[in-house]
Design an enzyme around this catalytic site. Structure first.
Site, PDB file in Angstrom:
ATOM      1  N   GLU A   1       3.073  12.874   0.755  1.00  0.00           N
ATOM      2  CA  GLU A   1       3.856  13.717   2.130  1.00  0.00           C
ATOM      3  C   GLU A   1       4.942  12.585   2.064  1.00  0.00           C
ATOM      4  OE1 GLU A   1       0.526  15.211   4.993  1.00  0.00           O
ATOM      5  OE2 GLU A   1       1.350  13.067   5.274  1.00  0.00           O
TER       6      GLU A   1
ATOM      7  N   ASN B   1      -4.995   9.811  15.601  1.00  0.00           N
ATOM      8  CA  ASN B   1      -3.932   7.750  15.638  1.00  0.00           C
ATOM      9  C   ASN B   1      -2.412   8.748  15.611  1.00  0.00           C
ATOM     10  OD1 ASN B   1      -3.303   9.187  13.203  1.00  0.00           O
ATOM     11  ND2 ASN B   1      -4.352   7.181  11.879  1.00  0.00           N
TER      12      ASN B   1
ATOM     13  N   GLU C   1      -4.475  13.408   3.121  1.00  0.00           N
ATOM     14  CA  GLU C   1      -4.275  12.103   3.737  1.00  0.00           C
ATOM     15  C   GLU C   1      -5.426  11.331   3.750  1.00  0.00           C
ATOM     16  OE1 GLU C   1      -3.520   9.227   5.273  1.00  0.00           O
ATOM     17  OE2 GLU C   1      -1.680   9.926   6.163  1.00  0.00           O
TER      18      GLU C   1
END
Ligand code: ADP
Length: 477
Positions: free
Chosen positions: A459, A152, A250
């Site tokens: 992050e 994505n 994540e």
């Protein structure tokens, strides 16, 4: 077939050389179903070579200033090539070209921000002298880092990880999604110009299982930095346990977008549009459950519906497009299933945008639903598509319990006119990112990551660098 100045090679990259693989993997343009290119389908052998090339780089660590120069140069190279990178992103991912170019800027931001914050890696001399010794804490590279990313954000997800890995001095092996490897090949064309030592950054393209197996089991790989589904994340944790890998994960989300009746409803509707339809709803921070306090539900649904009807669905390369295609047949099927399930259980469609009917392209019409209840699949699973399910709540307590009623804890959004209430609610939300009167997602300057089953670690910010650092404490007599 795709022609690009950033794609003179259609190969992986191992030990400083463009490298092929046994098979070929077709990359499809989701806007029309056509094959854009074929890339190597690499397997265990190539991945082992990549890990070993990376491990060899650890023998000659680069200075902090050298690493800073690489990080900075990469950020600049991405900025300079934003349009071409944006075009490649749009071609293989489908997102609107403005978002493709925006992703290149966003990716560059991670390198730029990291370059400015690398001083945190300087050795730290303790002020105290315990045991009558001088104590110094060094930030050492954790080892080879495996960077595994989804489709994505084909560039930004790698940028988040690679900026931290390079800053910390970790050589890396990058495995992009098999659906979007071309953006990464383009990035390696730029990386080649930065003058990294051979093996510092390696690229393996191909199907996940054999590559993932080596990355999880090879003892030289010390960090697995992964963005993707919670299911695959759990598999990586289990597969990496044998060699005690560090995990920076994540994972999935199920973002609530909470609107209290005293909120600025027009503002909330504008922010929902920007948030929900980014990448056609195919991001882990896109609002998944729209929770609206009952007295405001009618007005808010009308404000959102009006906006949804103006969306232009189509090929992302056309600048007028605001929502591109779903990534593939599975993506399309999931949104259709969620819509059908909700309608079956009593939800009402209150607005729909029109979408071109091209079977090979999988354009889904953005749809607003009311009468959503907690039994519907669209509230339990991440839809990853342009569906806006509006559910109502009656009290603050209920809003908090509905929002937290998920195993995920990545992003949430709260629109509320009362400051005290907003602070109270936010402190009770178990989400790593909570937008207050904003639908904005992460930014390079701030740490981002999930609570609960949405992941481990952060992050962005300077925290993103620390995921790749191993501390070494040296007392000295
Ligand atoms: P998404 O469908 O959102 O991309 P996935 O979790 O399926 O989410 O995939 C994210 C990334 O993880 C992709 O690069 C994919 O190829 C990779 N992946 C999937 N399964 C594995 C696995 N068993 N080992 C390593 N990587 C994997």
């Amino acid at each position: 077939m795709l022609e690009s100045k950033l794609l003179p090679h259609l190969d992986g990259y191992i030990g400083g050389k463009w490298t092929g693989g046994a098979g070929a993997l077709a990359v499809i343009n989701p806007a029309n179903g056509e094959i854009l290119a074929e890339v190597p389908d690499m397997g265990e052998g190539e991945t082992e070579n990549a890990v070993e090339a990376a491990a060899a780089c650890l023998d000659e660590p680069a200075s902090l200033e050298k690493r800073r120069s690489w990080v900075r140069a990469l950020g600049a190279a991405i900025r300079e090539n934003r349009e071409e990178l944006g075009r490649i992103i749009t071609l293989e991912n489908g997102k609107p070209i403005v978002e493709g170019e925006g992703e290149a800027d966003y990716a560059a931001g991670f390198f730029e921000h990291t370059a400015e914050h690398m001083d945190i890696l300087e050795p730290r001399r303790l002020k105290e002298r315990p045991r009558d010794h001088a104590w110094t804490v060094y930030s050492r590279p954790a080892g080879v880092a495996a960077l595994i990313t989804p489709w994505n954000f084909p560039l930004a997800m790698v940028a988040k990880k690679l900026s931290g890995a390079l800053a910390a001095g970790c050589p890396s092996v990058i495995k992009p999604s098999e659906k979007t490897p071309l953006t990464m090949i383009a990035l390696f064309t730029l990386l080649e110009r930065v003058g990294l030592p051979p093996g510092m950054c390696n690229l393996v393209t191909g199907m996940p299982k054999p590559i993932g197996k080596v990355l999880c089991e090879h003892p030289a790989v010390r960090v697995i930095s992964f963005t993707g589904s919670t299911g695959v994340g759990k598999h990586l944790i289990a597969a990496g346990a044998g060699t005690v890998k560090r995990m920076a994960l994540e994972l999935g989300g199920n973002a609530p977008f909470i609107v209290f009746a005293d909120a600025d409803l027009e503002l909330a509707a504008d922010h929902l549009m920007q948030n929900k339809f980014r990448a056609g709803g195919q991001t882990c921070v896109c609002a998944n459950r729209i929770l609206v306090e009952s007295p405001a539900a009618e007005t808010f649904a009308a404000a959102v519906s009006k906006r949804v009807k103006t969306l232009v669905v189509g090929d992302g390369l056309e600048r007028k497009t605001s929502v591109g295609p779903m990534i593939d047949a599975d993506g399309m099927e999931k949104v259709r299933r969620h819509l059908a399930d909700a309608v079956d259980k009593g939800a009402k469609v209150v607005a729909e945008a029109s979408a071109p009917d091209v079977e090979a392209a999988r354009f889904f019409s953005p749809t607003v639903l009311r009468g959503i209840t907690g039994e519907m699949a669209c509230t339990r699973e991440e839809t990853f598509g342009p569906l806006v399910p509006i559910m109502e709540f009656e009290s603050e307590e209920r809003a908090v319990s509905l929002a937290n009623d998920t195993e995920y804890g990545l992003a949430a959004y709260l629109f509320c006119g009362n400051r005290e209430r907003a602070e109270r609610v936010i402190s009770r939300l178990r989400f790593g990112h909570v937008g207050r009167n904003t639908g904005t997602g992460p930014t390079p300057e701030a740490p981002f990551g999930g609570m609960k089953q949405s992941g481990i670690g952060r992050e962005g910010g300077h925290e993103g660098i620390l995921e790749f650092v191993e501390l070494q404490t040296v007392p000295e007599s």
